[in-house]
Design a protein around this motif. Structure first.
Motif, PDB file in Angstrom:
ATOM      1  N   ALA A 189       0.836  -1.209   0.000  1.00 14.01           N
ATOM      2  CA  ALA A 189       0.000   0.000   0.000  1.00 14.01           C
ATOM      3  C   ALA A 189       0.866   1.253   0.000  1.00 14.01           C
ATOM      4  CB  ALA A 189      -0.931  -0.014   1.216  1.00 14.01           C
ATOM      5  N   MET A 192       2.379   1.787  -3.385  1.00 11.85           N
ATOM      6  CA  MET A 192       1.414   2.284  -4.368  1.00 11.85           C
ATOM      7  C   MET A 192       1.339   3.809  -4.321  1.00 11.85           C
ATOM      8  SD  MET A 192      -1.607  -0.539  -4.011  1.00 11.85           S
ATOM      9  CE  MET A 192      -1.198  -2.280  -4.125  1.00 11.85           C
ATOM     10  N   ALA A 257      -3.766  -4.596   0.540  1.00  9.96           N
ATOM     11  CA  ALA A 257      -3.211  -4.337  -0.790  1.00  9.96           C
ATOM     12  C   ALA A 257      -4.300  -3.898  -1.759  1.00  9.96           C
ATOM     13  CB  ALA A 257      -2.502  -5.590  -1.304  1.00  9.96           C
ATOM     14  N   ALA A 261      -4.626  -0.178  -3.539  1.00 16.48           N
ATOM     15  CA  ALA A 261      -4.820   0.034  -4.975  1.00 16.48           C
ATOM     16  C   ALA A 261      -6.036   0.910  -5.246  1.00 16.48           C
ATOM     17  CB  ALA A 261      -4.954  -1.312  -5.678  1.00 16.48           C
ATOM     18  N   ALA A 264      -5.109   4.494  -4.406  1.00 13.30           N
ATOM     19  CA  ALA A 264      -4.207   5.059  -5.406  1.00 13.30           C
ATOM     20  C   ALA A 264      -4.950   5.414  -6.696  1.00 13.30           C
ATOM     21  CB  ALA A 264      -3.072   4.076  -5.697  1.00 13.30           C
ATOM     22  N   VAL A 265      -5.833   4.551  -7.148  1.00 11.91           N
ATOM     23  CA  VAL A 265      -6.610   4.829  -8.361  1.00 11.91           C
ATOM     24  C   VAL A 265      -7.538   6.021  -8.125  1.00 11.91           C
ATOM     25  CG1 VAL A 265      -8.365   3.915  -9.929  1.00 11.91           C
ATOM     26  CG2 VAL A 265      -6.458   2.472  -9.217  1.00 11.91           C
TER      27      VAL A 265
END
Length: 371
Positions: A189, A192, A257, A261, A264-265
Motif C-alpha cells: 500500500a 502504491m 493491498a 490500490a 491510489a486509483v
C-alpha cells in the motif's frame, strides 16, 4: 501536484485521522458501544492504509523534489517523526501513570502495557516497537504501531532510491530481516502511493471523463466490498499464517493491498479532476487541519484513556460522549500547536546549529524546514 489536489490530500489526511479517533472512541469503555459500528466495519484500520498510501506519495515527492541526498532525506524524515513522537512518548507515559493512579480500574486491560520509562522511550524513539519478534504496545498508545511501519518504509525507500549496486542489495536484505514479515505485508500500500507520485510527476493526467471514472469507481468498489464482507472473507487465506507467526496489525494483508490500490486509483482520478483553483476556498482551512493530523492520530488514544478515566460522568450519555470528545480534540490541538506546527522553525534552528558547529557548507546537513 497542483494546489487543488494538495488541498484534497490535506482533507483526506485529516479525515482519516478523525476516523481512527472515532474507531477507538467506539470501544464500550468510552461510549457504551453506541459507536461500535465504526469498529465492526473496520474503518479505523482502513484509514491507516489510506495514511500509508498518502505517506508513500508525499515521501516520494519530497525525495524527488529536494534532491538533497540521503542526508537531507534522513534529516527531513527523522525531524518529522521525532518532533511529534518524542513528546508523545513522554506525555503519553505521564498521562498513563497519572491516570492509572487516579483511576486504576480504568487501566486494567489489554490496552495498557505499563513499560518502564526508559524502555518505552528507546523502543519508541527507535520505532522498533513492531519490528521482527519484538512487538509490544507502548503504554496505552496503540496507534504508535504504524510509526514503526512508517520508519521501516522510509529506510527501505531511502536505500532503494539513493544507493546503488551491492550496498543497496545488502542493506535491503538486512532491512527485510530486521523489520520482519509483518512490516513487509503492508508495504504494498505504501509503495502504491510512491508509484502514484512518480506517475503524477510525468505530468500526464487523465482527461475529465476518465478521471471522474477513476475517482468514483474505487469508492463504490470499497462500499460494495465492505457491504459484502470481502475483507473478512479474505482472512480465510491468511488465518493459517496468523496462527503460526501472529500477524498482529498485518492480519489483513490481501485486503490492505486491494484497498491501497483502490486509494491510489481514486487519487489518480482526483488529480485529473482538481485544478489549481479547485477547493481554493477550503485550502487554507484544510492545510491548517492537516497540520494537526499527526498529533490527532498519535495522541488521541492516551488522551481518550486519561480523560475517559478521570472525568466525572453525568446521567446523560450523549453529554458524557461530547465532553470526552471535546477534551480529546482540545488536548490534541494544543499538542499540535506546541510540537507539530513549529516543525519548520525547529528544522531551521537545527540547520543553523549544524552550520554553527560545522561551518563548511559542503559538510553541513541538507534539508529544508518545509515538509
Amino acid at each position: 501536484m497542483n494546489a487543488g489536489f494538495s488541498a484534497y490530500l490535506n482533507v483526506l489526511r485529516f479525515g482519516a485521522a478523525l476516523v481512527v479517533l472515532m474507531s477507538h472512541f467506539g470501544f464500550v469503555r468510552y461510549s457504551g458501544g453506541r459507536w461500535l459500528w465504526i469498529r465492526e466495519f473496520n474503518f479505523g484500520s482502513d484509514a491507516v492504509i489510506i495514511f500509508f498510501v498518502l505517506s508513500g506519495l508525499v515521501v516520494a515527492q519530497a525525495a524527488s523534489r529536494k534532491r538533497s541526498g540521503l542526508g537531507g532525506f534522513a534529516f527531513d524524515r527523522l525531524t518529522r517523526l521525532w518532533s511529534v513522537a518524542i513528546p508523545a512518548l513522554v506525555i503519553g507515559f505521564t498521562l498513563d501513570r497519572i491516570g492509572a493512579r487516579i483511576a486504576p480500574s480504568a487501566y486494567e486491560g489489554w490496552f495498557y502495557v505499563p513499560l518502564p520509562f526508559d524502555e518505552q522511550m528507546w523502543r519508541g524513539m527507535s520505532f522498533s516497537n513492531q519490528w521482527g519478534g519484538m512487538a509490544t504496545r507502548l503504554g496505552t498508545n496503540g496507534p504508535y504501531w504504524s510509526l514503526s511501519y512508517e520508519a521501516a518504509y522510509y529506510a527501505l525507500f531511502a536505500v532503494g532510491f539513493y544507493l546503488r549496486g551491492l550496498w543497496r542489495v545488502l542493506l535491503l536484505a538486512v532491512g527485510l530481516w530486521v523489520f520482519g514479515l509483518n512490516i513487509m505485508l503492508l508495504m504494498p500500500a505504501w509503495l502504491m502511493g510512491a508509484a502514484l507520485y512518480f506517475w503524477l510527476a510525468r505530468g500526464v493526467l487523465p482527461r475529465r471523463h476518465l478521471a471522474l471514472l477513476l475517482a468514483v469507481v474505487p469508492v463504490l468498489a470499497y462500499g460494495a466490498a465492505v457491504a459484502t464482507g470481502l475483507p473478512e472473507a479474505l482472512l480465510v487465506v491468511t488465518d493459517p499464517l496468523d496462527e503460526v507467526v501472529n500477524l498482529r496489525f498485518s492480519d489483513e494483508p490481501i485486503w490492505s493491498a486491494i484497498l491501497g490500490a483502490l486509494v491510489a486509483v481514486h487519487l489518480m482520478g482526483m488529480a485529473g479532476l482538481l485544478t489549481d483553483t479547485s477547493l481554493s476556498r477550503v485550502a487554507p482551512r484544510a492545510a491548517w487541519a492537516a497540520g494537526a493530523s499527526f498529533s490527532l492520530y498519535l495522541m488521541h488514544y492516551p488522551a481518550l484513556q486519561f480523560f475517559g478515566g478521570i472525568m466525572p460522568k453525568s446521567r446523560y450519555a450523549t453529554l458524557n460522549e461530547a465532553m470526552l470528545l471535546a477534551a480529546v480534540l482540545m488536548f490534541c490541538a494544543l499538542f499540535a500547536r506546541l510540537f507539530e506546527r513549529p516543525l519548520p522553525t525547529l528544522r531551521a534552528a537545527l540547520l543553523r546549529f549544524a552550520m554553527w558547529i560545522r561551518p563548511n557548507p559542503a559538510r553541513a546537513p541538507h534539508g529544508s524546514p518545509a515538509d
